[in-house]
Design an enzyme around this catalytic site. Structure first.
Site, PDB file in Angstrom:
ATOM      1  N   CYS A  17     -85.046  56.703  12.796  1.00  0.00           N
ATOM      2  CA  CYS A  17     -85.823  55.456  12.873  1.00  0.00           C
ATOM      3  C   CYS A  17     -85.138  54.434  11.972  1.00  0.00           C
ATOM      4  O   CYS A  17     -83.968  54.608  11.616  1.00  0.00           O
ATOM      5  CB  CYS A  17     -87.292  55.697  12.511  1.00  0.00           C
ATOM      6  SG  CYS A  17     -87.581  56.253  10.821  1.00  0.00           S
ATOM      7  N   ARG A  66     -91.636  57.153  10.670  1.00  0.00           N
ATOM      8  CA  ARG A  66     -91.650  57.871  11.945  1.00  0.00           C
ATOM      9  C   ARG A  66     -90.746  59.101  11.973  1.00  0.00           C
ATOM     10  O   ARG A  66     -91.184  60.203  12.331  1.00  0.00           O
ATOM     11  CB  ARG A  66     -91.254  56.922  13.088  1.00  0.00           C
ATOM     12  CG  ARG A  66     -92.251  55.822  13.337  1.00  0.00           C
ATOM     13  CD  ARG A  66     -91.684  54.723  14.218  1.00  0.00           C
ATOM     14  NE  ARG A  66     -90.631  53.973  13.530  1.00  0.00           N
ATOM     15  CZ  ARG A  66     -89.903  53.022  14.069  1.00  0.00           C
ATOM     16  NH1 ARG A  66     -90.099  52.691  15.332  1.00  0.00           N
ATOM     17  NH2 ARG A  66     -88.990  52.388  13.361  1.00  0.00           N
ATOM     18  N   ASP A 114     -93.658  51.088  15.220  1.00  0.00           N
ATOM     19  CA  ASP A 114     -93.428  51.218  13.780  1.00  0.00           C
ATOM     20  C   ASP A 114     -94.745  51.000  13.033  1.00  0.00           C
ATOM     21  O   ASP A 114     -95.308  49.910  13.089  1.00  0.00           O
ATOM     22  CB  ASP A 114     -92.393  50.178  13.342  1.00  0.00           C
ATOM     23  CG  ASP A 114     -91.858  50.462  11.961  1.00  0.00           C
ATOM     24  OD1 ASP A 114     -92.508  51.224  11.231  1.00  0.00           O
ATOM     25  OD2 ASP A 114     -90.793  49.932  11.625  1.00  0.00           O
TER      26      ASP A 114
HETATM   27  P1  4NP Z   1     -89.730  53.682   9.832  1.00  0.00           P
HETATM   28  O1  4NP Z   1     -90.576  52.409   9.281  1.00  0.00           O
HETATM   29  O2  4NP Z   1     -88.518  53.106  10.539  1.00  0.00           O
HETATM   30  O3  4NP Z   1     -90.645  54.365  10.772  1.00  0.00           O
HETATM   31  O4  4NP Z   1     -89.368  54.507   8.608  1.00  0.00           O
HETATM   32  C1  4NP Z   1     -89.996  51.437   8.471  1.00  0.00           C
HETATM   33  C2  4NP Z   1     -90.041  51.585   7.105  1.00  0.00           C
HETATM   34  C3  4NP Z   1     -89.464  50.630   6.290  1.00  0.00           C
HETATM   35  C4  4NP Z   1     -88.854  49.515   6.852  1.00  0.00           C
HETATM   36  C5  4NP Z   1     -88.796  49.371   8.222  1.00  0.00           C
HETATM   37  C6  4NP Z   1     -89.376  50.334   9.039  1.00  0.00           C
HETATM   38  N1  4NP Z   1     -88.264  48.531   6.004  1.00  0.00           N
HETATM   39  O5  4NP Z   1     -87.730  47.551   6.529  1.00  0.00           O
HETATM   40  O6  4NP Z   1     -88.292  48.676   4.780  1.00  0.00           O
END
Ligand code: 4NP
Length: 178
Positions: free
Chosen positions: A7, A13, A123
């Site tokens: 991800c 995720r 997300d």
């Molecule tokens: P993930 O969610 O891709 O599901 O881990 C996110 C967590 C942090 C960020 C973006 C998506 N971020 O930009 O910090």
């Protein structure tokens, strides 16, 4: 079989996807290696988001020992199958891997459950707790589909993985192999 879940941040995720598929593979006695990574480096070394940890724990899965790492081009050498949680993640993987990007190894995780639909796992990072429960359910169902599909080829002794409603011959195959 070596599987990588990817991800953006590797804290919401893909840690759930890693933990859920590891749990299911272990239950099915499949000798799979399952890991996860993120395409951005914002959270390297951090444990999963506390709400991802919480929904996993509520479902009997402990993901607190995971630590975020960045996706690299070499991951295409080291894994047989790479599942992206969303289309923007695939775009980022292409940007990082450049000529090492191997489209044959990559798919959206949700395509295992709904082939060809190209659905994203949304997300949950920007929203409240219910989003994490929704994401858990989607990933859980998709991981069941992964085990149904690849479990047969990885561990033929188990036969088709049945939920208990299949034909009687399949049922006895499973009983005899345990
Ligand atoms: P993930 O969610 O891709 O599901 O881990 C996110 C967590 C942090 C960020 C973006 C998506 N971020 O930009 O910090």
């Amino acid at each position: 079989m070596k599987i990588l879940m990817v991800c953006l941040g590797n804290i919401c995720r893909s840690p759930l996807a890693e933990g859920i598929l590891k749990y299911k593979a272990k239950q099915a006695e499949l000798p799979w290696k399952i890991e996860s990574a993120g395409t951005n480096g914002y959270h390297i070394g951090e444990p999963p988001h506390h709400l991802s940890q919480k929904v996993a724990r509520l479902n009997g899965i402990d993901i607190c020992d995971q630590r975020a790492r960045r996706f690299t081009a070499d991951d295409f050498k080291n894994y047989d199958k790479i599942y992206a949680m969303s289309a923007d993640v695939i775009d980022e993987m292409k940007r990082i891997a450049r000529n090492k990007f191997d489209a044959g190894k990559v798919d959206l995780l949700m395509n295992e459950l709904n082939p060809g639909k190209n659905m994203d796992v949304p997300d949950p990072w920007y929203g409240p707790e219910p989003g994490y429960h929704q994401v858990y359910k989607m990933i859980d169902e998709a991981c069941d589909a992964v085990v149904r599909k690849y479990g047969r080829t990885s561990n033929s002794d188990l036969g088709p993985l049945s939920t208990g409603h299949g034909n009687p011959n399949t049922q006895s195959t499973i009983r005899n192999s345990q």
